[in-house]
Design an enzyme around this catalytic site. Sequence first.
Site: not given
Ligand code: T46
Length: 145
Positions: A60
Amino acid sequence: MPSVEVPLQGTSDPLIRQLPVLGDHRGSLIAIEGGSTVPFDVKRIYYIFGTQPGVERGFHAHVALRQLAVCVAGSCEMILDDGRERTTYLLDRPDRGLLIQAMMWREMRNFSADAVLLVLADHAYDEADYIRDYDRFLETVNSLT
Ligand code: T46
């Protein structure tokens, strides 16, 4: 699309930030202060750990969010894609941070079993700030240039 690989060794890349190490005979300590060590006020901190083998994360971009990523233990790769070039950064040092600017597509992979990826962000969590579709990301980037 051109692709380059960058280890976190040199700091000539403006996205790679050297973090000041405060050390004495007991060991090392790094303090990160918003507005100086990182060029923004820190509103949120999260960390990724216990990543399962073969897992890839990210895929993303963010419309406005800026972040600093530091692999404080172990290692992982962070791919940043600005719509024209993809750069792979090996994050393997607790004293080097990678700035992730807005409108950068990111992918993470090759997490070591002991990896702890610390991320400092300049805004609270907001799903509306995510672009999770690569074609929409390219359209948005191209509309800005
Ligand atoms: C990024 C990369 C480096 C939350 O509720 N609060 C938060 O602050 C974050 C970061 C995530 N979440 C929830 C959203 C999803 O349900 O945690 C779950 C996993 O998040 P996500 O699938 O977006 O994780 P990554 O590792 O793909 O991405 C993350 C960050 O979301 C993003 O901003 O830049 O790490």
